[in-house]
Scaffold this active site. Structure first.
Site, PDB file in Angstrom:
ATOM      1  N   ASP A 252      16.249  -1.926  -1.569  1.00 33.12           N
ATOM      2  CA  ASP A 252      15.027  -1.931  -0.779  1.00 33.12           C
ATOM      3  C   ASP A 252      14.118  -0.862  -1.391  1.00 33.12           C
ATOM      4  O   ASP A 252      14.580  -0.005  -2.158  1.00 33.12           O
ATOM      5  CB  ASP A 252      15.302  -1.655   0.704  1.00 33.12           C
ATOM      6  CG  ASP A 252      14.148  -2.148   1.593  1.00 33.12           C
ATOM      7  OD1 ASP A 252      13.009  -2.311   1.070  1.00 33.12           O
ATOM      8  OD2 ASP A 252      14.361  -2.366   2.798  1.00 33.12           O
TER       9      ASP A 252
HETATM   10  O1  LIG Z   1       7.802  -4.891   0.071  1.00 29.33           O
HETATM   11  C1  LIG Z   1       9.044  -4.802  -0.460  1.00 29.33           C
HETATM   12  C2  LIG Z   1      10.055  -4.282   0.549  1.00 29.33           C
HETATM   13  O2  LIG Z   1       9.496  -3.110   1.110  1.00 29.33           O
HETATM   14  C3  LIG Z   1      10.029  -2.530   2.250  1.00 29.33           C
HETATM   15  O3  LIG Z   1       8.914  -2.033   2.971  1.00 29.33           O
HETATM   16  C4  LIG Z   1       7.952  -1.209   2.324  1.00 29.33           C
HETATM   17  C5  LIG Z   1       6.602  -1.889   2.324  1.00 29.33           C
HETATM   18  O4  LIG Z   1       6.611  -2.983   1.453  1.00 29.33           O
HETATM   19  C6  LIG Z   1       5.497  -0.946   1.884  1.00 29.33           C
HETATM   20  O5  LIG Z   1       4.218  -1.539   2.073  1.00 29.33           O
HETATM   21  C7  LIG Z   1       5.529   0.324   2.678  1.00 29.33           C
HETATM   22  O6  LIG Z   1       4.630   1.226   2.151  1.00 29.33           O
HETATM   23  C8  LIG Z   1       4.114   2.226   3.014  1.00 29.33           C
HETATM   24  C9  LIG Z   1       4.835   3.531   2.830  1.00 29.33           C
HETATM   25  O7  LIG Z   1       6.180   3.422   3.253  1.00 29.33           O
HETATM   26  C10 LIG Z   1       4.141   4.620   3.632  1.00 29.33           C
HETATM   27  O8  LIG Z   1       4.750   5.847   3.383  1.00 29.33           O
HETATM   28  C11 LIG Z   1       2.699   4.667   3.260  1.00 29.33           C
HETATM   29  O9  LIG Z   1       2.049   5.577   4.068  1.00 29.33           O
HETATM   30  O10 LIG Z   1       2.093   3.410   3.481  1.00 29.33           O
HETATM   31  C12 LIG Z   1       2.652   2.366   2.686  1.00 29.33           C
HETATM   32  C13 LIG Z   1       1.927   1.070   2.998  1.00 29.33           C
HETATM   33  O11 LIG Z   1       0.661   1.121   2.528  1.00 29.33           O
HETATM   34  O12 LIG Z   1       6.818   0.892   2.582  1.00 29.33           O
HETATM   35  C14 LIG Z   1       7.859   0.071   3.087  1.00 29.33           C
HETATM   36  C15 LIG Z   1       9.134   0.849   2.985  1.00 29.33           C
HETATM   37  O13 LIG Z   1       9.028   2.021   3.690  1.00 29.33           O
HETATM   38  C16 LIG Z   1      10.778  -3.451   3.190  1.00 29.33           C
HETATM   39  O14 LIG Z   1      11.752  -2.754   3.910  1.00 29.33           O
HETATM   40  C17 LIG Z   1      11.401  -4.652   2.535  1.00 29.33           C
HETATM   41  O15 LIG Z   1      11.843  -5.571   3.486  1.00 29.33           O
HETATM   42  C18 LIG Z   1      10.389  -5.281   1.621  1.00 29.33           C
HETATM   43  O16 LIG Z   1      10.871  -6.485   1.078  1.00 29.33           O
END
Ligand SMILES: OC[C@H]1O[C@@H](O[C@H]2[C@H](O)[C@@H](O)[C@H](O[C@H]3[C@H](O)[C@@H](O)[C@H](O)O[C@@H]3CO)O[C@@H]2CO)[C@H](O)[C@@H](O)[C@@H]1O
Length: 736
Positions: A252
């Site tokens: 992940d």
């Molecule tokens: O997308 C692929 C897999 O990602 C995991 O989730 C992530 C998600 O895709 C991502 O957009 C997000 O980003 C955020 C980040 O965590 C945060 O710190 C920041 O402030 O904002 C970002 C968004 O703009 O992070 C997610 C992980 O924390 C999923 O668990 C998985 O299922 C997906 O397939």
């Protein structure tokens, strides 16, 4: 829709001809091994390493080697459609697909999503999800999966993966394993007993591997103290050895914690590969993996195995033959140069329609019959005035709810609001519509007082923990409707004697306050229906189709009845053991409000002629390991059948369900467990036969001593019925 089902069958035949079974893996491995010989070390590592968040057009991208004709792999969410691209189709969420209990629709939805992914040049679609399974009714991401029941979830996984992969895209079964809540998901340990691990959480992944899923995503949490993406026991032993998984494991996003240990534990691909959410420079693979192999910390054979698995999955899906180039970028609005949506809106509408669960229907309040006037009440009846995609990753709950929030989302090409679809029908019927499209109780009461019937829309949202919506950090804070939904219904019910409540929700909500209002005559659960929300609802509430969805989880009378919920500790000991959802209610004699598998129709069904023909030998299942597990587990041991007749005056569909009670020689087993279902479409008076084919796995429990699935000796009880509590026929068979 018919065309889509036919083309789905043609795709299935083509895939069989190509050989996407175990033999398909053999051929794919031969080609991968040949390709591997041409790669240098850096290239082998490169195809296993992400280029970094936003380093390519997709949410995950790998390095392309120059020695062979193999691309930078594009990995893209989500389990309900394509994230960050448009135009694409916004399909109903997994929980709705599960609520159809319809294998052909599960397959058709998977095939349509796979077609869109391939059309956009996506190699790997990041779904479907069976983790979380949903043991916590308030878990934030439960709606991405199909059901809290492992059998129903397993069928959802298998059909969806077959559909997706028959369309040419690699599926990714996620999240492996034990990621049941959002709070502390990156720090907590899910301490799960061996038996519950197998009989609940691993079960649907067996179906996924059996369906030849190309990839599996390991989860953020620790399992029994070790990170899931770093655990030899979880990746090498459980997934690759016990389930015989021939594909590759990706992390992940940011779930990798060490370079060498994760490689040795069986991780094959790191995502997104940069220092995403980590201190700068925390890149575990890339040049570090080259070095780790050079200094002997990671054997060469392990690196070769990673690369071979990744290449083999690509060959298995035939992606070496004219696969489209990526035609969008996630980071600039996702505008694609092709329109891949075809006639998938009809799949959406059918799945959304057939997943609607009619919970209550007193005095034949539904279907609506040309009412003179209708009050439509609640903000959930309209689209967010700022547009259905106004919040990134659907991270707000404004307007009608048609998907949860987080990475498991897509952009809506449009969203048909319930109010708009009802207005179209009202125009035909000459019905006067009175609107109150806020959640104001005062406005609701005056609208309700001005109409013959009032339809109130309420909802409850949830999602992924990186977004907090109205104080809910992924997981729900409670099981109540949002926006004061109980008060909204109460004010309507005080002003109108004929109230229909429509619920859009990610999972169960407690309905006691609503049910206490005598004016509430009908309750409809419409879940998270996707872009065709209003149209699907109109199909059911006006009766052009009789409701046929059944609950994929239990609705309790009070939250404590579930005996589970997310917690803020850093350890979850999974004290529920095998007893989650209906298994817990049955064991403890707790009366649910609406039980697992429940759902009303506009017609009636009679069950008769239960026939049991099962012959199995007691003992463990052995045999070679095939994708999914020991070969014997999937051998047929007989069938159980029952005749279902539509005794009413209109057409309808019934989901006949089979539950088994294991003999006492299987220690501490839930009183009954779902082991088969079939949805039958029946005309008035028509009867059909539901046939449940059983395998050894269906009769087995996991014996922790001998570490095998065992068919216990003794007498099994057969329960066949319309839900887990509406049992219409009982039988027995004995295994010696
Ligand atoms: O997308 C692929 C897999 O990602 C995991 O989730 C992530 C998600 O895709 C991502 O957009 C997000 O980003 C955020 C980040 O965590 C945060 O710190 C920041 O402030 O904002 C970002 C968004 O703009 O992070 C997610 C992980 O924390 C999923 O668990 C998985 O299922 C997906 O397939």
């Amino acid at each position: 829709m018919q065309n889509l089902l036919l083309s789905a069958l043609a795709l299935s035949a083509a895939a069989d001809a190509y050989g996407a079974g175990a033999a398909g893996w053999d051929a794919a491995y031969s080609r991968a091994q040949a390709a591997l010989l041409k790669l240098n070390q850096t290239e082998k590592v490169g195809i296993a390493t992400g280029v970094g968040w936003q380093g390519g057009p997709c949410v995950g991208n790998t390095y392309a080697p120059s020695s062979i004709d193999y691309p930078s792999l594009c990995l893209q969410d989500s389990p309900l459609g394509i994230r960050y691209a448009n135009p694409v189709t916004a399909f109903p969420a997994g929980i709705n697909a599960g609520a159809t209990w319809d294998r052909s629709l599960l397959y058709a939805r998977g095939a349509a999503m796979g077609e869109e992914a391939k059309g956009l040049g996506i190699h790997v679609q990041l779904g479907p999800a069976a983790g979380p399974l949903g043991k916590n009714p308030d878990g934030g991401r439960n709606w991405e999966g199909f059901s809290v029941d492992p059998y129903l979830s397993g069928v959802g996984m298998e059909e969806t993966i077959q559909g997706m992969q028959d369309s040419g895209v690699q599926a990714c079964a996620k999240h492996w394993l034990g990621n049941e809540q959002e709070h502390n998901r990156e720090t907590m340990s899910s301490n799960i007993g061996d038996r519950a691990t197998h009989e609940l959480y691993l079960w649907p992944f067996m179906n996924a591997v059996k369906a030849n899923v190309a990839s599996v995503m390991c989860s953020y949490n620790k399992l029994n103290g070790t990170w899931a993406c770093e655990s030899d026991a979880v990746l090498n032993e459980l997934l690759k050895d016990e389930l015989g998984f021939p594909g590759y494991v990706m992390s992940d996003w940011n779930a990798q914690h060490t370079g060498v240990n994760s490689a040795l534990a069986g991780l094959d691909m790191t995502m997104p590969g940069s220092d995403f959410n980590k201190p700068p420079g925390s890149i575990f693979w890339g040049p570090n993996l080259v070095e780790a192999v050079a200094n002997g910390s990671v054997p060469q054979s392990r690196l070769d195995d990673m690369a071979t698995r990744i290449l083999a999955a690509w060959y298995l899906l035939g992606q070496d033959q004219g696969y489209p180039k990526v035609t969008f970028s996630s980071w600039n609005g996702g505008k694609a140069t092709v329109d891949v949506t075809a006639d998938h809106a009809s799949v959406v509408r059918t799945v959304a329609r057939d997943s609607i669960v009619l919970l209550k229907n007193q005095e034949h309040a539904l279907p609506l019959r040309k009412p003179k006037s209708l009050a439509i009440i609640g903000q959930d009846a309209i689209v967010n005035p700022k547009g259905p995609n106004a919040c990134v990753d659907r991270g707000c709950n404004t307007g009608t709810l048609a998907m949860g929030w987080g990475s498991g989302t897509s952009e809506f090409p449009y969203l048909v609001a319930p109010l708009d679809a009802i207005k179209v029908q009202a125009q035909k019927d000459g019905t006067k519509i009175v609107e109150s499209t806020t959640d104001s109780t005062t406005a609701a009461a005056s609208a309700a007082a001005a109409a013959e019937t009032a339809v109130v829309f309420i909802n409850a949202d949830a999602g992924e923990g990186y977004i907090t919506v109205e104080g809910n950090a992924g997981d729900r804070n409670n099981l109540d409707p949002w926006h004061n939904g109980n008060e909204l219904v109460k004010s309507v019910a005080a002003a109108n004697k004929n109230v229909i409540v429509v619920v859009h929700s990610v999972g169960p909500i407690i309905l006691e306050t609503i049910l206490a209002q005598p004016s509430v005559k009908a309750i409809v659960w419409a879940g998270l229906p996707g872009q065709e929300s209003g149209n699907a609802l109109v199909d059911v509430i006006y009766g052009s189709t009789s409701p046929s969805g059944k609950l994929p989880y239990t609705i309790a009378k009070q939250p404590s009845d579930y005996g589970a919920g997310w917690n803020s500790a850093l350890v979850d000991n999974f004290a529920e053991d095998l007893f989650i959802d209906y298994r817990h209610f049955d064991k403890n004699g707790i009366a649910p409000r609406y039980e697992f598998g429940y759902g009303l129709s506009y017609t009636n069904f009679n069950y008769s002629g239960l026939a049991v023909s099962v012959s199995a030998t007691a003992g463990p299942s052995n045999g070679p390991i095939v994708p999914g597990g020991a070969e014997e587990l999937f051998k047929s041991v007989g069938t159980i059948s029952v005749i279902v007749q539509n005794t009413g005056e209109i057409a309808g569909a019934e989901v006949a369900q089979l539950y088994l009670g294991l003999p006492e020689s299987a220690p501490s087993t839930p009183p009954k467990q779902l082991r088969g279902f079939q949805k039958l479409n029946l005309q008035p008076g028509e009867q059909g036969t539901a046939t449940f084919e059983l395998t050894r796995r269906d009769l087995s429990y996991w014996d922790v001593q001998i570490q095998k699935w065992v068919v216990p000796s003794g007498t099994f009880t057969v329960y066949v019925g319309a839900s887990s509590r509406d049992i219409r026929g009982e039988g027995k068979f004995t295994v010696t």
